[in-house]
Design a protein around this motif. Sequence first.
Motif, mmCIF file in Angstrom:
data_model
loop_
_atom_site.group_PDB
_atom_site.id
_atom_site.type_symbol
_atom_site.label_atom_id
_atom_site.label_comp_id
_atom_site.label_asym_id
_atom_site.label_seq_id
_atom_site.Cartn_x
_atom_site.Cartn_y
_atom_site.Cartn_z
ATOM 1 N N GLU A 59 45.317 29.838 56.410
ATOM 2 C CA GLU A 59 45.614 29.707 55.291
ATOM 3 C C GLU A 59 44.731 28.998 54.058
ATOM 4 O OE1 GLU A 59 49.140 29.563 53.200
ATOM 5 O OE2 GLU A 59 48.642 31.141 51.599
ATOM 6 N N SER A 60 43.478 29.689 53.493
ATOM 7 C CA SER A 60 42.766 28.438 52.288
ATOM 8 C C SER A 60 42.102 28.804 51.060
ATOM 9 C CB SER A 60 41.383 27.451 53.326
ATOM 10 O OG SER A 60 40.622 29.193 53.922
ATOM 11 N N ARG A 61 41.094 29.752 50.630
ATOM 12 C CA ARG A 61 41.573 30.075 49.863
ATOM 13 C C ARG A 61 42.024 31.724 49.628
ATOM 14 N NH1 ARG A 61 35.202 28.588 49.916
ATOM 15 N NH2 ARG A 61 35.475 26.318 49.124
ATOM 16 N N ARG A 62 42.124 32.649 49.026
ATOM 17 C CA ARG A 62 42.689 33.900 49.020
ATOM 18 C C ARG A 62 42.256 34.320 47.879
ATOM 19 N NH1 ARG A 62 47.284 34.303 47.631
ATOM 20 N NH2 ARG A 62 47.795 31.589 48.156
ATOM 21 N N VAL A 63 40.815 35.306 47.819
ATOM 22 C CA VAL A 63 40.193 35.959 46.974
ATOM 23 C C VAL A 63 41.372 36.848 45.507
ATOM 24 C CG1 VAL A 63 38.725 37.722 46.462
ATOM 25 C CG2 VAL A 63 38.183 35.858 47.844
ATOM 26 N N ILE A 64 41.093 36.728 44.446
ATOM 27 C CA ILE A 64 41.936 37.612 43.915
ATOM 28 C C ILE A 64 41.034 39.204 43.412
ATOM 29 C CG2 ILE A 64 43.385 38.290 41.255
ATOM 30 C CD1 ILE A 64 44.000 35.961 41.996
ATOM 31 N N GLY A 65 41.652 39.662 44.112
ATOM 32 C CA GLY A 65 41.086 40.981 43.775
ATOM 33 C C GLY A 65 41.260 42.066 42.471
ATOM 34 N N ASP A 66 40.779 43.920 42.890
ATOM 35 C CA ASP A 66 41.443 44.541 41.909
ATOM 36 C C ASP A 66 42.503 44.745 42.350
ATOM 37 O OD1 ASP A 66 39.047 44.818 41.247
ATOM 38 O OD2 ASP A 66 37.671 46.696 41.930
ATOM 39 N N TYR A 67 43.357 44.485 42.761
ATOM 40 C CA TYR A 67 44.682 44.893 43.712
ATOM 41 C C TYR A 67 45.465 43.301 44.753
ATOM 42 C CZ TYR A 67 49.484 45.793 44.932
ATOM 43 O OH TYR A 67 50.429 46.390 44.745
ATOM 44 N N ARG A 68 45.940 43.226 44.683
ATOM 45 C CA ARG A 68 47.241 41.960 44.925
ATOM 46 C C ARG A 68 47.752 42.515 46.070
ATOM 47 N NH1 ARG A 68 47.516 35.818 43.481
ATOM 48 N NH2 ARG A 68 46.381 35.597 45.101
ATOM 49 N N LEU A 69 47.722 42.289 47.279
ATOM 50 C CA LEU A 69 48.761 42.417 48.001
ATOM 51 C C LEU A 69 50.296 41.623 48.001
ATOM 52 C CD1 LEU A 69 49.295 45.299 49.988
ATOM 53 C CD2 LEU A 69 48.975 43.084 51.645
#
Length: 381
Positions: A247-257
């Motif tokens: 785990e490093s960067r997790r993008v913020i997208g139009d939806y977050r699971l």
Amino acid sequence: MLDTFYAFYTPGEKARRVVGGIGWEVAEQLKAEGMAFERPNTYGAGTGVTYDPEVLKVVWERLAEDARVDVLLHTWATGVALRDGRIVSIRAWNKGGESVFEAEAIIDASGDADVCAMAGVPYEDAKSTPNLQSLSTIFRVANVDVEKASALPKTELWALMHRAAESGDYTLPRLEGSWHRTPHAGVVTVHMTRIPNVDATDPEQLTRAEIDGRRQVREYHRFLRDKVPGFDRSVLVATSPAIGVRESRRVIGDYRLTRDDVLKARRFEDEIALCGAPIEDHASGPDTRWTYVPGGGVYGIPYRCLLPEGVEGMLVAGRCFSATHDAHASARSMATCMAMGQAAGTAAAMAVKSQKTPRSLDASALRNCLLENRALLDPID
Ligand SMILES: Cc1cc2nc3c(=O)[nH]c(=O)nc-3n(C[C@H](O)[C@H](O)[C@H](O)COP(=O)(O)OP(=O)(O)OC[C@H]3O[C@@H](n4cnc5c(N)ncnc54)[C@H](O)[C@@H]3O)c2cc1C
């Protein structure tokens, strides 16, 4: 170095397959070469497909060549250009110098979301994630008496680890872990090391982790050779060429699971992949925590999780997709990453062909195209 695809199947008594398409084609080709077999996960997390990673490299290259993909290895993305909120090119460096690649759609599958970060997409990372997953160096050992070693139950292996650590003669940060057989006689792969609290996007921290990981490998192998039946004449033949980053960067997208989506087995109208894998948390400390989707359930990954917030012309796939820490800890296995990759690639191609942005694509058209290409959007028994 990794040699087992997880998340093709749901865990539990009655395993169902939830990933098809290109990922499954890769698994089938490995099986056809006699270089893959299915086996239960050591922790009950579902059937895995164990393969020879050297054959996998060639299978992947062959598939890419057959599909007439232009591949450029040994090349790093170092920057991006944006115009009116849309990504239009990537700058890259390799031994030939610097080049700029223009494209109508760009997919960030860098694991660390490097391209998204350069494009100014918001993300969560080591600094904002207090319970970040640990890193591990995987290693391979040959000349193992696999029959003898298999006779020792996992709980007894772990008891031996506890006793070895308590004796003060061995430094073993993780007091569990596993080894498994491979397609080759006497050769096993070992998952035991643990390097916690590392920001893998910080080069100095990553360097220290790499060195520490290899040191731990020597120590775990010394323990195995000294204490575990069947390993007494074994030799260490390989460590992973780069330390494994969960785990490093997790993008913020139009939806977050979210964790709730995973544990409630939530399905979405725009889902482009399925997953039934447990939340597998390699936090710091001696153990690993597993939380299962109740009743062998399956959740969907919405297309919106592949759309990085605030930038047009861009998709994200793989372990840097848009999810919270917990949901990511379930959806980061290789089969799920391959399913996301197929979806992102298909969406990019459809967007370019129809002169749309990935965000404005009709998700049901994307889903139909994925189904035509044998992706699974419903589990099969
Ligand atoms: C120790 C460990 C054990 C695991 N065990 C298993 C297992 O047994 N089974 C399983 O299914 N999953 C396992 N996983 C999870 C799984 O391996 C990963 O989550 C998955 O492989 C992530 O795939 P990805 O394509 O998103 O990223 P990666 O596999 O990390 O691929 C990213 C690629 O992008 C390249 N790249 C990065 N930055 C740049 C850049 N700036 N420019 C150009 N290229 C770049 C990298 O070189 C790399 O080739 C494990 C993970 C770890 C760390």
